[in-house]
Scaffold this motif. Structure first.
Motif, PDB file in Angstrom:
ATOM      1  N   VAL A 266      38.733  75.873   2.408  1.00  0.00           N
ATOM      2  CA  VAL A 266      38.333  77.285   2.374  1.00  0.00           C
ATOM      3  C   VAL A 266      36.827  77.363   2.139  1.00  0.00           C
ATOM      4  N   PRO A 267      36.073  78.028   2.999  1.00  0.00           N
ATOM      5  CA  PRO A 267      34.611  78.106   2.819  1.00  0.00           C
ATOM      6  C   PRO A 267      34.254  78.827   1.520  1.00  0.00           C
ATOM      7  N   PRO A 268      33.406  78.245   0.678  1.00  0.00           N
ATOM      8  CA  PRO A 268      33.035  78.914  -0.583  1.00  0.00           C
ATOM      9  C   PRO A 268      32.255  80.199  -0.369  1.00  0.00           C
ATOM     10  N   GLU A 269      31.643  80.359   0.818  1.00  0.00           N
ATOM     11  CA  GLU A 269      30.894  81.593   1.084  1.00  0.00           C
ATOM     12  C   GLU A 269      31.792  82.823   1.027  1.00  0.00           C
ATOM     13  N   PHE A 270      33.067  82.672   1.375  1.00  0.00           N
ATOM     14  CA  PHE A 270      33.981  83.798   1.336  1.00  0.00           C
ATOM     15  C   PHE A 270      34.157  84.301  -0.096  1.00  0.00           C
ATOM     16  N   TYR A 271      34.304  83.349  -1.036  1.00  0.00           N
ATOM     17  CA  TYR A 271      34.468  83.745  -2.434  1.00  0.00           C
ATOM     18  C   TYR A 271      33.184  84.387  -2.967  1.00  0.00           C
ATOM     19  N   GLU A 272      32.028  83.836  -2.570  1.00  0.00           N
ATOM     20  CA  GLU A 272      30.762  84.387  -3.041  1.00  0.00           C
ATOM     21  C   GLU A 272      30.554  85.807  -2.534  1.00  0.00           C
ATOM     22  N   ALA A 273      30.881  86.036  -1.255  1.00  0.00           N
ATOM     23  CA  ALA A 273      30.728  87.382  -0.701  1.00  0.00           C
ATOM     24  C   ALA A 273      31.684  88.362  -1.377  1.00  0.00           C
ATOM     25  N   ALA A 274      32.935  87.922  -1.617  1.00  0.00           N
ATOM     26  CA  ALA A 274      33.899  88.799  -2.280  1.00  0.00           C
ATOM     27  C   ALA A 274      33.485  89.103  -3.710  1.00  0.00           C
ATOM     28  N   GLN A 275      32.883  88.125  -4.395  1.00  0.00           N
ATOM     29  CA  GLN A 275      32.447  88.333  -5.775  1.00  0.00           C
ATOM     30  C   GLN A 275      31.282  89.317  -5.823  1.00  0.00           C
ATOM     31  N   VAL A 276      30.400  89.218  -4.844  1.00  0.00           N
ATOM     32  CA  VAL A 276      29.291  90.169  -4.769  1.00  0.00           C
ATOM     33  C   VAL A 276      29.816  91.584  -4.569  1.00  0.00           C
ATOM     34  N   ASP A 277      30.917  91.720  -3.787  1.00  0.00           N
ATOM     35  CA  ASP A 277      31.512  93.037  -3.539  1.00  0.00           C
ATOM     36  C   ASP A 277      32.360  93.537  -4.707  1.00  0.00           C
ATOM     37  N   GLY A 278      32.459  92.751  -5.753  1.00  0.00           N
ATOM     38  CA  GLY A 278      33.185  93.199  -6.937  1.00  0.00           C
ATOM     39  C   GLY A 278      34.641  92.786  -6.993  1.00  0.00           C
ATOM     40  N   ALA A 279      35.080  91.853  -6.159  1.00  0.00           N
ATOM     41  CA  ALA A 279      36.475  91.406  -6.174  1.00  0.00           C
ATOM     42  C   ALA A 279      36.711  90.498  -7.373  1.00  0.00           C
ATOM     43  N   GLY A 280      37.821  90.733  -8.067  1.00  0.00           N
ATOM     44  CA  GLY A 280      38.178  89.920  -9.215  1.00  0.00           C
ATOM     45  C   GLY A 280      38.906  88.655  -8.806  1.00  0.00           C
ATOM     46  N   PRO A 281      39.270  87.816  -9.773  1.00  0.00           N
ATOM     47  CA  PRO A 281      39.959  86.552  -9.451  1.00  0.00           C
ATOM     48  C   PRO A 281      41.269  86.763  -8.695  1.00  0.00           C
ATOM     49  N   TRP A 282      42.082  87.747  -9.133  1.00  0.00           N
ATOM     50  CA  TRP A 282      43.356  87.982  -8.460  1.00  0.00           C
ATOM     51  C   TRP A 282      43.143  88.478  -7.031  1.00  0.00           C
ATOM     52  N   GLN A 283      42.164  89.361  -6.839  1.00  0.00           N
ATOM     53  CA  GLN A 283      41.892  89.873  -5.488  1.00  0.00           C
ATOM     54  C   GLN A 283      41.386  88.763  -4.571  1.00  0.00           C
ATOM     55  N   ARG A 284      40.542  87.888  -5.104  1.00  0.00           N
ATOM     56  CA  ARG A 284      40.064  86.763  -4.287  1.00  0.00           C
ATOM     57  C   ARG A 284      41.211  85.833  -3.921  1.00  0.00           C
ATOM     58  N   PHE A 285      42.111  85.611  -4.869  1.00  0.00           N
ATOM     59  CA  PHE A 285      43.260  84.745  -4.584  1.00  0.00           C
ATOM     60  C   PHE A 285      44.181  85.381  -3.547  1.00  0.00           C
ATOM     61  N   ARG A 286      44.433  86.677  -3.700  1.00  0.00           N
ATOM     62  CA  ARG A 286      45.397  87.353  -2.820  1.00  0.00           C
ATOM     63  C   ARG A 286      44.864  87.557  -1.410  1.00  0.00           C
ATOM     64  N   TYR A 287      43.602  87.958  -1.282  1.00  0.00           N
ATOM     65  CA  TYR A 287      43.082  88.346   0.027  1.00  0.00           C
ATOM     66  C   TYR A 287      42.266  87.259   0.723  1.00  0.00           C
ATOM     67  N   ILE A 288      41.919  86.190   0.000  1.00  0.00           N
ATOM     68  CA  ILE A 288      41.158  85.113   0.631  1.00  0.00           C
ATOM     69  C   ILE A 288      41.948  83.807   0.608  1.00  0.00           C
ATOM     70  N   THR A 289      42.347  83.377  -0.602  1.00  0.00           N
ATOM     71  CA  THR A 289      42.995  82.066  -0.715  1.00  0.00           C
ATOM     72  C   THR A 289      44.335  82.033  -0.001  1.00  0.00           C
ATOM     73  N   LEU A 290      45.235  82.958  -0.324  1.00  0.00           N
ATOM     74  CA  LEU A 290      46.585  82.921   0.261  1.00  0.00           C
ATOM     75  C   LEU A 290      46.579  83.000   1.788  1.00  0.00           C
ATOM     76  N   PRO A 291      45.822  83.934   2.411  1.00  0.00           N
ATOM     77  CA  PRO A 291      45.827  83.941   3.889  1.00  0.00           C
ATOM     78  C   PRO A 291      45.258  82.671   4.509  1.00  0.00           C
ATOM     79  N   LEU A 292      44.195  82.116   3.886  1.00  0.00           N
ATOM     80  CA  LEU A 292      43.544  80.966   4.501  1.00  0.00           C
ATOM     81  C   LEU A 292      44.321  79.667   4.311  1.00  0.00           C
ATOM     82  N   ILE A 293      45.184  79.613   3.310  1.00  0.00           N
ATOM     83  CA  ILE A 293      46.013  78.409   3.142  1.00  0.00           C
ATOM     84  C   ILE A 293      47.429  78.641   3.665  1.00  0.00           C
ATOM     85  N   SER A 294      47.650  79.739   4.392  1.00  0.00           N
ATOM     86  CA  SER A 294      48.996  80.008   4.913  1.00  0.00           C
ATOM     87  C   SER A 294      49.503  78.924   5.861  1.00  0.00           C
ATOM     88  N   PRO A 295      48.656  78.255   6.683  1.00  0.00           N
ATOM     89  CA  PRO A 295      49.197  77.138   7.482  1.00  0.00           C
ATOM     90  C   PRO A 295      49.776  76.022   6.616  1.00  0.00           C
TER      91      PRO A 295
END
Length: 379
Positions: A266-295
């Motif tokens: 998972v590219p770390p830039e996605f987490y950095e951009a989401a953190q800048v937008d104010g996304a919390g740990p759960w939101q980053r996990f739900r909307y970035i981590t889970l979809p990207l590791i779905s395969p």
């Protein structure tokens, strides 16, 4: 004949058979290519290619295709060694599907373990992968420790060790649960609730299997167990499937490795951009981590379900010397072994294997049909 000479003769015969079959298959392929009008150089290439591929092709036909077709024929017969098979058509399948309560119990037990065991494996494997993905001191040691159960495997020695640990009175698991409950009273209430949920769920399931819900009514009316109660892992039919599921969760190291590789991709830039937008740990996990590791989740789900539907070693060892608990722990493969090797029902066992094959095929096809709805391959 001396064993040494006997072994040499078999080895020489095998080498000769491989050579003859290779030359024969290459010659057949060259003859077919010659009829198709291939050039002389191309004919030599065809002969060489098929001659070198012949050991695998012949081996596949002899040791895969031929046994599969033989098994299919046996499934349509009554076959008890040493008597020859007697053709009966679809009688074995009709008996399995409509007149065999033990097979129905084994099938339902297998589905129960699949429905509860595989999600538990996925959740624990993902949690471990997230923990091991942190850059901490001793990272290699922790990864090795959590993968160790996969290296140990589910052989008889390891499973017999688990039998001792599952002992209700002196087993390691219940001793640990007692110590934690005494040191931390709220855990005792959680343990009582866990015992009630497991026993009521399994009592309801046994009621569905047998059509008798008396045991479920007793468990439900009794309510929460006493504070001194501990899980009766191998002493009660309500706990046997829970013990098997625990063994599955213990050996989820392969799933953990797949998740760990997916998390690292998972590219770390996605987490950095989401953190800048104010996304919390759960939101980053739900909307970035889970979809990207779905395969990876899809792969683990498919492989995990296929493995659980073929479960054998765990119930075989755990049910040893426990005939009163047998029906609550039957799986389809265990019942196949029982019918084939204990009761000499070769044809009946072959029919069970084909029903299991169709079940695995259907479950896998359904997963691939539903894949496009939740698996994301594009970043």
């Amino acid at each position: 004949m001396e064993p040494y000479r006997y072994t040499l003769l078999w080895a020489a015969g095998t080498v000769l058979f491989i050579f003859i079959s290779s030359v024969a298959l290459g010659a057949i392929a060259r003859g077919i290519a010659q009829r198709c009008g291939y050039s002389r150089n191309r004919l030599e290439d065809v002969f060489a290619g098929y001659a070198f591929a012949a050991p695998w092709i012949v081996g596949f036909v002899l040791f895969v295709v031929a046994p599969v077709l033989t098994s299919l024929y046996w499934s349509l017969t009554i076959y008890r060694l040493p008597n020859p098979p007697v053709f009966v058509g679809l009688a074995n399948y009709a008996k399995l599907l409509f007149r065999d309560p033990d097979f129905r119990a084994a099938l339902l037990n297998t589905l129960y373990i699949a429905v509860f065991g595989v999600p538990a494996q996925l959740v624990v494997a993902l949690a471990l992968a997230i923990l091991l993905n942190q850059r901490v001191r001793g990272e290699g040691f922790y990864r090795t420790a959590f993968y160790l159960p996969v290296l140990l495997g589910t052989n008889a020695a390891v499973l017999l060790s688990w039998v001792f640990m599952f002992n209700a009175n002196t087993g390691f698991l219940n001793q640990i649960l007692r110590l934690i409950a005494r040191a931390f009273p709220p855990f005792q209430e959680l343990l009582r609730l866990f015992i009630f949920i497991v026993e009521s769920t399994n009592a309801a399931f046994l009621g569905i299997q047998t059509g008798n819900f008396t045991l479920f009514q007793r468990v439900w009316q009794a309510g929460l167990p006493s504070p001194e109660r501990v899980p009766l892992w191998l002493e009660n039919p309500l706990w046997l499937k829970a013990a098997i599921i625990l063994l599955l969760v213990w050996s989820c190291g392969n799933m953990m490795l797949i998740y760990l590789a997916a998390l690292n991709s998972v590219p770390p830039e996605f987490y950095e951009a989401a953190q800048v937008d104010g996304a919390g740990p759960w939101q980053r996990f739900r909307y970035i981590t889970l979809p990207l590791i779905s395969p990876a989740t899809f792969y683990n789900l498919v492989v995990g379900l296929i493995a659980v539907l073929q479960l054998f070693e765990q119930p075989y060892v755990l049910l040893r010397d426990r005939p009163t608990l047998a029906q609550s722990g039957y799986t389809v493969v265990y019942y196949l072994w029982r019918a084939t090797f204990r009761f000499n029902e070769i044809g009946y066992g072959a029919a069970i294997s084909w029903i299991l094959t169709l079940l695995i095929l259907i479950v896998t096809l359904v997963q691939f049909r539903l894949e496009r709805r939740w698996v994301h391959y594009d970043l």
